[in-house]
Write a protein that holds these residues in place. Structure first.
Motif, PDB file in Angstrom:
ATOM      1  N   SER A   1       0.818  -1.220   0.000  1.00  0.00           N
ATOM      2  CA  SER A   1       0.000   0.000   0.000  1.00  0.00           C
ATOM      3  C   SER A   1       0.850   1.268   0.000  1.00  0.00           C
ATOM      4  N   ARG A   2       2.112   1.155   0.447  1.00  0.00           N
ATOM      5  CA  ARG A   2       3.028   2.301   0.542  1.00  0.00           C
ATOM      6  C   ARG A   2       2.390   3.442   1.339  1.00  0.00           C
ATOM      7  N   GLY A   3       1.697   3.078   2.399  1.00  0.00           N
ATOM      8  CA  GLY A   3       0.988   4.085   3.171  1.00  0.00           C
ATOM      9  C   GLY A   3       1.630   4.462   4.491  1.00  0.00           C
ATOM     10  N   TYR A   4       2.922   4.138   4.667  1.00  0.00           N
ATOM     11  CA  TYR A   4       3.576   4.346   5.957  1.00  0.00           C
ATOM     12  C   TYR A   4       4.485   5.573   5.988  1.00  0.00           C
ATOM     13  N   GLY A   5       4.414   6.390   4.973  1.00  0.00           N
ATOM     14  CA  GLY A   5       5.165   7.642   4.985  1.00  0.00           C
ATOM     15  C   GLY A   5       6.659   7.410   5.096  1.00  0.00           C
ATOM     16  N   ARG A   6       7.303   8.187   5.967  1.00  0.00           N
ATOM     17  CA  ARG A   6       8.755   8.099   6.121  1.00  0.00           C
ATOM     18  C   ARG A   6       9.186   7.006   7.083  1.00  0.00           C
ATOM     19  N   ARG A   7       8.248   6.306   7.651  1.00  0.00           N
ATOM     20  CA  ARG A   7       8.611   5.207   8.557  1.00  0.00           C
ATOM     21  C   ARG A   7       9.346   4.111   7.769  1.00  0.00           C
ATOM     22  N   GLU A   8      10.388   3.587   8.382  1.00  0.00           N
ATOM     23  CA  GLU A   8      11.104   2.456   7.786  1.00  0.00           C
ATOM     24  C   GLU A   8      10.250   1.214   8.031  1.00  0.00           C
ATOM     25  N   VAL A   9       9.898   0.504   6.983  1.00  0.00           N
ATOM     26  CA  VAL A   9       8.976  -0.631   7.106  1.00  0.00           C
ATOM     27  C   VAL A   9       9.725  -1.925   6.797  1.00  0.00           C
ATOM     28  N   THR A  10       9.802  -2.788   7.801  1.00  0.00           N
ATOM     29  CA  THR A  10      10.479  -4.065   7.656  1.00  0.00           C
ATOM     30  C   THR A  10       9.503  -5.203   7.930  1.00  0.00           C
ATOM     31  N   ILE A  11       9.867  -6.391   7.504  1.00  0.00           N
ATOM     32  CA  ILE A  11       9.046  -7.576   7.736  1.00  0.00           C
ATOM     33  C   ILE A  11       9.894  -8.615   8.458  1.00  0.00           C
TER      34      ILE A  11
END
Length: 285
Positions: A59-69
């Motif tokens: 979704s690419r909806g997390y803004g500038r937050r670094e998103v990891t799995i």
């Protein structure tokens, strides 16, 4: 900005099978998120969790937050499918639990596409004893994450204020990360209602040298961000250090003095890091 200078004050675990939590994470003041497919997802919900996390990242909806799995471990039946699903949406990193050796890192490298960074969780006595080998095993490994609950369990250690039973392990992990030039994140604080105790542990963590802390509840974000951010006094001091050293260099000197203390290149390097982190934090609004 160098990877080491990127703020990772607060790194919040979010359960991968909980759609509401994944949506809420888009509004939280976390520097980074770990969307979890491991401990927070029961075996019968692994497929559902994988699909929810993949959709959330896509979704690419997390803004500038670094998103990891965070995937399941190397020796679990879910690892390969987790990595394939995660890789299909290109997260900022794939987090792998229970990495115990450089050989484990190389196995992860073989499984994870080359354009995706790796975060390695070190959670066992053997991992602490091999922290440097793990941290230096690959340039793609950018962050070490401590799993202090699993570590305490394997040490037969008690959770006590001040974490005396864990200090040797924390120090070994820090030494390994710093020797390899990698970011390192402290483990979680389990009592989400004890914000005073949590703040004390954040302060200890920063004093020891950690770059940030992993969190299990949004209520921990504000105190964590505050403790790990450079204070106004630290920013002002960093500016004085840089200005004084530049003035000394202009005068042909190799050292300077600030507030009666000698300043050398190493102090200037740290001052630049402080300002880089502060600038990045301020740019987030």
């Amino acid at each position: 900005m160098a990877d080491l200078d990127r703020p990772r004050r607060s790194v919040l675990y979010m359960p991968g099978a909980n759609e509401r939590a994944l949506e809420k994470a888009k509004t939280l003041d976390a520097d980074a998120l770990i969307l979890d497919l491991e401990d927070s997802v029961t075996p019968d919900a692994k497929v559902e969790g994988r699909d929810r996390v993949r959709a959330a990242v896509a979704s690419r909806g997390y803004g500038r937050r670094e998103v990891t799995i965070r995937v399941n471990g190397l020796d679990t039946p879910w690892f390969t499918d987790d990595v394939q699903a995660a890789a299909s949406v290109s997260p900022d990193a794939i987090v792998v639990p229970k990495v115990n050796s450089a050989a484990d890192v190389r196995r992860v490298e073989d499984a994870v596409p080359a354009d995706i960074p790796i975060w390695a969780m070190i959670e066992t006595p053997i991992a602490m004893l091999h922290a440097y080998e793990i941290a230096s095993a690959s340039p793609r490994l950018t962050v070490l994450v401590l799993g202090t609950n699993d570590l305490a369990k394997e040490l037969h250690a008690e959770h006590v204020p001040g974490r005396g039973p864990l200090l040797t392990s924390l120090s070994l992990a820090l030494l390994g990360a710093r020797a390899a030039g990698k970011t390192i994140l402290d483990g979680v604080y389990n009592d989400v209602k004890d914000l005073a105790g949590f703040a004390e542990e954040c302060t200890q963590s920063r004093q020891l040298g950690f770059d940030g802390k992993t969190l299990i509840h949004p209520s921990q974000l504000e105190p964590c961000n505050e403790v790990f951010a450079p204070s106004e006094a630290e920013i002002a001091h960093a500016q004085k250090v840089i200005a004084a050293f530049e003035e000394a260099q202009s005068a042909g000197k190799g050292v300077a003095t600030v507030d009666g203390k000698m300043i050398e290149n190493l102090h200037v390097s740290n001052a630049h890091r402080v300002l880089a982190v502060a600038t990045d934090i301020a740019s987030r609004g």
